[in-house]
Scaffold this motif. Structure first.
Motif, PDB file in Angstrom:
ATOM      1  N   SER A   1       0.828  -1.209   0.000  1.00 57.00           N
ATOM      2  CA  SER A   1       0.000   0.000   0.000  1.00 57.00           C
ATOM      3  C   SER A   1       0.861   1.257   0.000  1.00 57.00           C
ATOM      4  CB  SER A   1      -0.953   0.002   1.198  1.00 57.00           C
ATOM      5  OG  SER A   1      -0.272   0.273   2.403  1.00 57.00           O
ATOM      6  N   ILE A   2       1.999   1.209   0.656  1.00 60.65           N
ATOM      7  CA  ILE A   2       2.898   2.363   0.721  1.00 60.65           C
ATOM      8  C   ILE A   2       3.686   2.504  -0.587  1.00 60.65           C
ATOM      9  CG2 ILE A   2       4.891   3.339   1.930  1.00 60.65           C
ATOM     10  CD1 ILE A   2       3.846   1.792   4.446  1.00 60.65           C
ATOM     11  N   LEU A   3       4.222   1.399  -1.083  1.00 63.26           N
ATOM     12  CA  LEU A   3       5.023   1.449  -2.306  1.00 63.26           C
ATOM     13  C   LEU A   3       4.180   1.836  -3.520  1.00 63.26           C
ATOM     14  CD1 LEU A   3       7.308  -1.700  -1.880  1.00 63.26           C
ATOM     15  CD2 LEU A   3       7.920   0.718  -1.517  1.00 63.26           C
ATOM     16  N   HIS A   4       2.970   1.313  -3.605  1.00 60.26           N
ATOM     17  CA  HIS A   4       2.127   1.569  -4.775  1.00 60.26           C
ATOM     18  C   HIS A   4       1.495   2.957  -4.732  1.00 60.26           C
ATOM     19  CE1 HIS A   4       2.288  -2.342  -6.906  1.00 60.26           C
ATOM     20  NE2 HIS A   4       2.695  -2.749  -5.717  1.00 60.26           N
ATOM     21  N   GLN A   5       1.730   3.694  -3.653  1.00 58.78           N
ATOM     22  CA  GLN A   5       1.303   5.093  -3.591  1.00 58.78           C
ATOM     23  C   GLN A   5       2.515   6.014  -3.731  1.00 58.78           C
ATOM     24  OE1 GLN A   5      -1.548   6.084  -0.439  1.00 58.78           O
ATOM     25  NE2 GLN A   5      -1.927   3.907  -0.210  1.00 58.78           N
ATOM     26  N   GLY A   6       3.600   5.499  -4.290  1.00 64.06           N
ATOM     27  CA  GLY A   6       4.756   6.326  -4.603  1.00 64.06           C
ATOM     28  C   GLY A   6       5.913   6.237  -3.627  1.00 64.06           C
ATOM     29  N   GLY A   7       5.784   5.439  -2.560  1.00 65.23           N
ATOM     30  CA  GLY A   7       6.885   5.278  -1.621  1.00 65.23           C
ATOM     31  C   GLY A   7       8.067   4.579  -2.276  1.00 65.23           C
ATOM     32  N   THR A   8       9.254   4.840  -1.743  1.00 66.88           N
ATOM     33  CA  THR A   8      10.478   4.248  -2.279  1.00 66.88           C
ATOM     34  C   THR A   8      11.284   3.627  -1.146  1.00 66.88           C
ATOM     35  OG1 THR A   8      10.582   6.007  -3.939  1.00 66.88           O
ATOM     36  CG2 THR A   8      12.592   4.743  -3.572  1.00 66.88           C
ATOM     37  N   ILE A   9      11.718   2.389  -1.333  1.00 66.31           N
ATOM     38  CA  ILE A   9      12.584   1.751  -0.343  1.00 66.31           C
ATOM     39  C   ILE A   9      13.948   2.426  -0.411  1.00 66.31           C
ATOM     40  CG2 ILE A   9      13.714  -0.377   0.411  1.00 66.31           C
ATOM     41  CD1 ILE A   9      11.402  -1.908  -0.977  1.00 66.31           C
ATOM     42  N   VAL A  10      14.413   2.948   0.712  1.00 62.77           N
ATOM     43  CA  VAL A  10      15.688   3.666   0.730  1.00 62.77           C
ATOM     44  C   VAL A  10      16.742   2.996   1.604  1.00 62.77           C
ATOM     45  CG1 VAL A  10      14.623   5.893   0.200  1.00 62.77           C
ATOM     46  CG2 VAL A  10      14.931   5.217   2.597  1.00 62.77           C
ATOM     47  N   ALA A  11      16.317   2.079   2.491  1.00 61.76           N
ATOM     48  CA  ALA A  11      17.276   1.464   3.420  1.00 61.76           C
ATOM     49  C   ALA A  11      16.610   0.292   4.116  1.00 61.76           C
ATOM     50  CB  ALA A  11      17.745   2.495   4.453  1.00 61.76           C
ATOM     51  N   ARG A  12      17.394  -0.382   4.951  1.00 59.88           N
ATOM     52  CA  ARG A  12      16.875  -1.421   5.855  1.00 59.88           C
ATOM     53  C   ARG A  12      17.048  -0.918   7.283  1.00 59.88           C
ATOM     54  NH1 ARG A  12      16.172  -6.654   4.027  1.00 59.88           N
ATOM     55  NH2 ARG A  12      14.575  -6.538   5.614  1.00 59.88           N
ATOM     56  N   LEU A  13      16.229  -1.428   8.184  1.00 60.43           N
ATOM     57  CA  LEU A  13      16.316  -1.063   9.597  1.00 60.43           C
ATOM     58  C   LEU A  13      17.265  -2.042  10.282  1.00 60.43           C
ATOM     59  CD1 LEU A  13      15.271   0.821  11.842  1.00 60.43           C
ATOM     60  CD2 LEU A  13      13.525  -0.908  12.305  1.00 60.43           C
ATOM     61  N   GLN A  14      18.423  -1.549  10.720  1.00 61.05           N
ATOM     62  CA  GLN A  14      19.452  -2.414  11.304  1.00 61.05           C
ATOM     63  C   GLN A  14      18.941  -3.143  12.542  1.00 61.05           C
ATOM     64  OE1 GLN A  14      22.582  -2.990   9.783  1.00 61.05           O
ATOM     65  NE2 GLN A  14      22.345  -4.719  11.162  1.00 61.05           N
ATOM     66  N   ASP A  15      18.164  -2.475  13.375  1.00 60.25           N
ATOM     67  CA  ASP A  15      17.629  -3.123  14.584  1.00 60.25           C
ATOM     68  C   ASP A  15      16.778  -4.338  14.197  1.00 60.25           C
ATOM     69  OD1 ASP A  15      17.798  -0.657  16.923  1.00 60.25           O
ATOM     70  OD2 ASP A  15      17.786  -0.080  14.821  1.00 60.25           O
ATOM     71  N   PHE A  16      15.959  -4.190  13.162  1.00 67.16           N
ATOM     72  CA  PHE A  16      15.129  -5.284  12.673  1.00 67.16           C
ATOM     73  C   PHE A  16      16.008  -6.425  12.170  1.00 67.16           C
ATOM     74  CE2 PHE A  16      12.999  -7.512   9.236  1.00 67.16           C
ATOM     75  CZ  PHE A  16      11.769  -7.838   9.806  1.00 67.16           C
ATOM     76  N   LEU A  17      16.994  -6.094  11.358  1.00 62.62           N
ATOM     77  CA  LEU A  17      17.885  -7.125  10.814  1.00 62.62           C
ATOM     78  C   LEU A  17      18.607  -7.870  11.932  1.00 62.62           C
ATOM     79  CD1 LEU A  17      19.391  -5.176   7.788  1.00 62.62           C
ATOM     80  CD2 LEU A  17      17.580  -6.917   7.741  1.00 62.62           C
ATOM     81  N   ASN A  18      19.054  -7.138  12.936  1.00 65.86           N
ATOM     82  CA  ASN A  18      19.731  -7.779  14.067  1.00 65.86           C
ATOM     83  C   ASN A  18      18.810  -8.745  14.793  1.00 65.86           C
ATOM     84  OD1 ASN A  18      21.987  -6.262  13.461  1.00 65.86           O
ATOM     85  ND2 ASN A  18      21.711  -4.821  15.144  1.00 65.86           N
TER      86      ASN A  18
END
Length: 149
Positions: free
Chosen positions: A121-138
């Motif tokens: 819903s966010i991407l298809h309204q023009g959002g762009t992935i710019v990074a990953r969340l390090q805390d999540f990855l950890n």
């Protein structure tokens, strides 16, 4: 319980954008900490609104709930999916019990689908992935073979 089914062309485009992020040498290794993300709440032009779903930090280009800005909303989405109170259980950065963040391997297929739909819903309204969340990855490291992260 019946839920919305994502049209194949929508999911295909979402997966394409995720793949493009992971293939882009300018973006693929970019990470934010939760503390950095919290600054991107849109209140300062130097920090335009971003949110995070499934560990993907997305620069927002359309309206979203104010509570999403500068926040990782994976937990929030799972609370909503499971009918739990957002007011008492949505934990923001710098609040007790913020970590660990939800582990996708502990999610049901239905929960993962709900998370994907939120990201879509966010991407298809023009959002762009710019990074990953390090805390999540950890917090996912215990399960390094998960192909969804």
């Amino acid at each position: 319980q019946e839920y919305y089914i994502t049209p194949p062309e929508v999911r295909s485009q979402t997966l394409k954008w995720i793949s493009e992020f992971h293939s882009d040498p300018e973006r693929k290794d970019t990470t934010f900490s939760a503390e950095q993300l919290s600054k991107y709440n849109g209140s300062d032009p130097a920090y335009p609104a971003h949110t995070c779903v499934m560990g993907y930090i997305v620069k927002l280009e359309s309206w979203v709930f104010p509570s999403w800005k500068g926040h990782t909303i994976t937990r929030r989405n799972l609370l909503q999916f499971n009918g739990k109170s957002l007011d008492t259980n949505d934990i923001r950065f710098n609040q007790p019990r913020f970590r660990p963040l939800p582990n996708l391997n502990e999610c049901s297929e239905e929960e993962k689908e709900y998370l994907y739909q939120n990201l879509e819903s966010i991407l298809h309204q023009g959002g762009t992935i710019v990074a990953r969340l390090q805390d999540f990855l950890n917090d996912q490291k215990e399960y390094p073979n998960d192909d969804t992260i």
